[in-house]
Design a protein around this motif. Sequence first.
Motif: not given
Length: 128
Positions: A66-83, A119-128
């Motif tokens: 019941g969420f969307s990307l627009a609700d995402v408030v936090r994201a963690h990105y893990y990559i194996t190479d800085a390139a 990629i790991e995200v946390t979402a918070l439902r936006r108020s109407a």
Amino acid sequence: MTRKLISTGSPFEKTAGYSRAVVQGDWCFVSGTTGYDYATMTMPESIEAQTRNCLATISKALDEGGFSLADVVRAHYYITDAAFVDLVFPILGEAFGEIRPAATMIVCSLNKPEMKIEIEVTALRRSA
């Protein structure tokens, strides 16, 4: 408050004992998601394709909760190479450019050698 567990059907979820996402009230916590195509259980070679797969899997899990990307408030990105930073930034910008969640990118090893991003995200439902 009802707790809802969301699964992608990945065999890793059952083996490791986790959910793709957990919805608790107005929050949705999406587990670290790698670039597998879960329909075929294949991993694309390129970091760009893996990133897009991560985002598609995350979007599907959010939608099911019941969420969307627009609700995402936090994201963690893990990559194996800085390139990879300059390769994934534009893709992440397409997904989150207007949303602008708090985010962190870490260069590290991942569980399998074919995995280049998680990629790991946390979402918070936006108020109407």
